[in-house]
Design a protein around this motif. Sequence first.
Motif, PDB file in Angstrom:
ATOM      1  N   TRP A 155       0.820  -1.209   0.000  1.00 34.48           N
ATOM      2  CA  TRP A 155       0.000   0.000   0.000  1.00 34.48           C
ATOM      3  C   TRP A 155       0.856   1.261   0.000  1.00 34.48           C
ATOM      4  CZ3 TRP A 155      -4.752   1.184  -1.269  1.00 34.48           C
ATOM      5  CH2 TRP A 155      -5.665   0.144  -1.421  1.00 34.48           C
ATOM      6  N   GLU A 156       1.992   1.238   0.671  1.00 38.04           N
ATOM      7  CA  GLU A 156       2.913   2.376   0.607  1.00 38.04           C
ATOM      8  C   GLU A 156       3.335   2.635  -0.835  1.00 38.04           C
ATOM      9  OE1 GLU A 156       4.943   1.418   4.980  1.00 38.04           O
ATOM     10  OE2 GLU A 156       6.124   1.227   3.127  1.00 38.04           O
ATOM     11  N   ALA A 157       3.663   1.565  -1.534  1.00 34.57           N
ATOM     12  CA  ALA A 157       4.068   1.701  -2.933  1.00 34.57           C
ATOM     13  C   ALA A 157       2.905   2.206  -3.784  1.00 34.57           C
ATOM     14  CB  ALA A 157       4.569   0.358  -3.467  1.00 34.57           C
ATOM     15  N   ALA A 158       1.715   1.668  -3.546  1.00 30.87           N
ATOM     16  CA  ALA A 158       0.553   2.057  -4.347  1.00 30.87           C
ATOM     17  C   ALA A 158       0.260   3.550  -4.190  1.00 30.87           C
ATOM     18  CB  ALA A 158      -0.662   1.229  -3.928  1.00 30.87           C
ATOM     19  N   VAL A 159       0.254   4.035  -2.966  1.00 30.41           N
ATOM     20  CA  VAL A 159      -0.050   5.452  -2.715  1.00 30.41           C
ATOM     21  C   VAL A 159       1.043   6.346  -3.291  1.00 30.41           C
ATOM     22  CG1 VAL A 159      -0.365   7.187  -0.910  1.00 30.41           C
ATOM     23  CG2 VAL A 159      -1.484   4.947  -0.700  1.00 30.41           C
ATOM     24  N   ALA A 160       2.293   5.891  -3.223  1.00 28.12           N
ATOM     25  CA  ALA A 160       3.416   6.680  -3.749  1.00 28.12           C
ATOM     26  C   ALA A 160       3.547   6.577  -5.263  1.00 28.12           C
ATOM     27  CB  ALA A 160       4.716   6.227  -3.090  1.00 28.12           C
ATOM     28  N   GLY A 161       2.804   5.658  -5.872  1.00 27.68           N
ATOM     29  CA  GLY A 161       2.888   5.485  -7.318  1.00 27.68           C
ATOM     30  C   GLY A 161       4.159   4.786  -7.766  1.00 27.68           C
ATOM     31  N   VAL A 162       4.709   3.938  -6.896  1.00 25.35           N
ATOM     32  CA  VAL A 162       5.950   3.225  -7.209  1.00 25.35           C
ATOM     33  C   VAL A 162       5.612   1.782  -7.581  1.00 25.35           C
ATOM     34  CG1 VAL A 162       8.180   2.461  -6.312  1.00 25.35           C
ATOM     35  CG2 VAL A 162       7.236   4.682  -5.610  1.00 25.35           C
ATOM     36  N   ASP A 163       6.239   1.273  -8.605  1.00 20.76           N
ATOM     37  CA  ASP A 163       6.042  -0.114  -9.021  1.00 20.76           C
ATOM     38  C   ASP A 163       6.375  -1.069  -7.869  1.00 20.76           C
ATOM     39  OD1 ASP A 163       5.771  -2.181 -11.322  1.00 20.76           O
ATOM     40  OD2 ASP A 163       7.725  -2.643 -10.405  1.00 20.76           O
ATOM     41  N   LEU A 164       5.548  -2.094  -7.679  1.00 15.14           N
ATOM     42  CA  LEU A 164       5.743  -3.007  -6.563  1.00 15.14           C
ATOM     43  C   LEU A 164       7.102  -3.702  -6.618  1.00 15.14           C
ATOM     44  CD1 LEU A 164       2.328  -4.825  -5.966  1.00 15.14           C
ATOM     45  CD2 LEU A 164       3.276  -2.862  -4.765  1.00 15.14           C
ATOM     46  N   ALA A 165       7.494  -4.149  -7.795  1.00 16.25           N
ATOM     47  CA  ALA A 165       8.780  -4.853  -7.918  1.00 16.25           C
ATOM     48  C   ALA A 165       9.941  -3.935  -7.558  1.00 16.25           C
ATOM     49  CB  ALA A 165       8.945  -5.399  -9.331  1.00 16.25           C
ATOM     50  N   GLU A 166       9.848  -2.687  -7.957  1.00 18.97           N
ATOM     51  CA  GLU A 166      10.901  -1.726  -7.625  1.00 18.97           C
ATOM     52  C   GLU A 166      10.935  -1.480  -6.119  1.00 18.97           C
ATOM     53  OE1 GLU A 166      14.079   0.759  -8.113  1.00 18.97           O
ATOM     54  OE2 GLU A 166      13.151  -0.519  -9.642  1.00 18.97           O
ATOM     55  N   TYR A 167       9.742  -1.297  -5.531  1.00 20.74           N
ATOM     56  CA  TYR A 167       9.654  -1.028  -4.089  1.00 20.74           C
ATOM     57  C   TYR A 167      10.153  -2.215  -3.279  1.00 20.74           C
ATOM     58  CZ  TYR A 167       7.652   1.631  -0.149  1.00 20.74           C
ATOM     59  OH  TYR A 167       7.482   2.390   0.988  1.00 20.74           O
ATOM     60  N   ALA A 168       9.953  -3.434  -3.822  1.00 22.15           N
ATOM     61  CA  ALA A 168      10.312  -4.655  -3.108  1.00 22.15           C
ATOM     62  C   ALA A 168      11.808  -4.911  -3.056  1.00 22.15           C
ATOM     63  CB  ALA A 168       9.610  -5.849  -3.750  1.00 22.15           C
ATOM     64  N   LYS A 169      12.591  -4.223  -3.865  1.00 25.08           N
ATOM     65  CA  LYS A 169      14.027  -4.500  -3.922  1.00 25.08           C
ATOM     66  C   LYS A 169      14.702  -4.340  -2.571  1.00 25.08           C
ATOM     67  CE  LYS A 169      14.763  -3.470  -8.836  1.00 25.08           C
ATOM     68  NZ  LYS A 169      15.382  -2.551  -9.817  1.00 25.08           N
ATOM     69  N   SER A 170      14.218  -3.397  -1.781  1.00 23.01           N
ATOM     70  CA  SER A 170      14.813  -3.178  -0.462  1.00 23.01           C
ATOM     71  C   SER A 170      13.882  -3.598   0.667  1.00 23.01           C
ATOM     72  CB  SER A 170      15.182  -1.692  -0.293  1.00 23.01           C
ATOM     73  OG  SER A 170      14.029  -0.876  -0.438  1.00 23.01           O
ATOM     74  N   ARG A 171      12.864  -4.394   0.330  1.00 22.87           N
ATOM     75  CA  ARG A 171      11.866  -4.787   1.327  1.00 22.87           C
ATOM     76  C   ARG A 171      11.610  -6.289   1.199  1.00 22.87           C
ATOM     77  NH1 ARG A 171      11.337   0.222  -0.403  1.00 22.87           N
ATOM     78  NH2 ARG A 171      10.910   1.864   1.139  1.00 22.87           N
ATOM     79  N   PRO A 172      12.240  -7.089   2.011  1.00 18.62           N
ATOM     80  CA  PRO A 172      12.149  -8.543   1.889  1.00 18.62           C
ATOM     81  C   PRO A 172      10.733  -9.094   2.019  1.00 18.62           C
ATOM     82  CG  PRO A 172      13.992  -7.931   3.305  1.00 18.62           C
ATOM     83  CD  PRO A 172      13.222  -6.673   3.038  1.00 18.62           C
ATOM     84  N   ALA A 173       9.917  -8.491   2.860  1.00 20.50           N
ATOM     85  CA  ALA A 173       8.561  -9.010   3.043  1.00 20.50           C
ATOM     86  C   ALA A 173       7.759  -8.890   1.749  1.00 20.50           C
ATOM     87  CB  ALA A 173       7.855  -8.265   4.179  1.00 20.50           C
ATOM     88  N   LEU A 174       7.783  -7.725   1.111  1.00 19.94           N
ATOM     89  CA  LEU A 174       7.062  -7.538  -0.138  1.00 19.94           C
ATOM     90  C   LEU A 174       7.683  -8.391  -1.243  1.00 19.94           C
ATOM     91  CD1 LEU A 174       4.861  -6.161  -1.763  1.00 19.94           C
ATOM     92  CD2 LEU A 174       6.387  -4.196  -2.073  1.00 19.94           C
TER      93      LEU A 174
END
Length: 424
Positions: A395-414
Amino acid sequence: MPNENQRAEFRARYWVESPDPLQKVADVIAGEQSSGTFLALASESDDLKRRSRARVVRIDPLPPAHEPALNSAYVARRGGADVYNRGEIEIAFPIDNVGTNLTTLMATVAGNLFELGEVTGLRLLDLDLPAEYLRGFAGPQFGIQGTRALTQVHDRPLIGTIIKPSIGLTPAQTAELVDSLCAAGIDFIKDDELMADPPYASFDERLRAVMPVLHRHADRLGRMPMYAINISGSGEEMRRRHDDVVRAGGTCVMVSVNWVGLSAVEDLRRYAQVPIHGHRNGWGALTRCPQLGMDFTAYQKVWRLAGVDQLHVNGLRSKFWEPDESVIASAKACMAPLGGQPSIVPVFSSGQWGGQAPDLYRQLKSVDLMHLAGGGIIGHPNGIAAGVDSMREAWEAAVAGVDLAEYAKSRPALKGALAQFSGR
């Protein structure tokens, strides 16, 4: 006497199919659902008609069909038909026919008209209820804002889950799962609709097992995780169970609205001290056939007036039949104004995980919702805490308009959620 244009009225809009001309079948429905019957009676005087007979407001023809949507022995006795007329009709009903009475309202707009012989298809599309009429109903006590105040969750969706497996856990096992979920920082937990008061895990035993866990985590978190325990039962049982939840410090109750009924929910709402989580199980029987039943637009209005604060709307790309555009329309209906009544929380569930967050936010343009994931949280490959984190991160990525795969690079849970659930 005032003329019919001066009467206080509400309106119902329908999709209809009939071998008869649309004007005729609309008149039949209007008469049958107000002062008329299949015979002209002397007692239905002109004065009575002016006061009490429903009137046809509008007829919008649609392309006809050559086969009936539904069988009718009445039509068959008349030799059938080559053409079945279709259209949308709008009928105005006098408010004085109904009063402030939801059961009579539904008997009027969704009662025996479905069984009329002239009708080979009928669907209630929407209700237009005047603001002054709406004010007569209790409506939601908490809605979106009250739910946020109790959970102390603001500016993002409430992330939640369902106790799984649905059936079979003992009270102690249920409490153990709730402990793990609360340790992960979950916002909302609910019973499955199949779990109410079975002998092996009674309501009383589950409440006694779970509430100390919730209080322990509330002390740690500074907020009480909301647990919608299923109190569905008779009116007397639901009142008692509600009171037990409140005494124990709980902040929500859940009911299977279709099966406990409008009157029971209204009765619960009249003295409820916590939000009512409305589970719509069985809804498919009322809506899945496009030529029968009703649209969610009408359905949610009635349950809002009865007093639910949160209502299920299915989920995007879920395990159920419903197309995504219908799910989004249902959520928007819950969030829409209704004569000054609070908007209610649309509850997304069924096959959900963080991957639906970008589409939900793009289409709703709001975070005023619950996003419930069963397997998407409990089944996360790195455990429950990672499941909760993955939902929030999505949801952080969605609200910020960031692609999930890109946001997940530094977030192991996602990243783990994307690896586990993508392509489902």
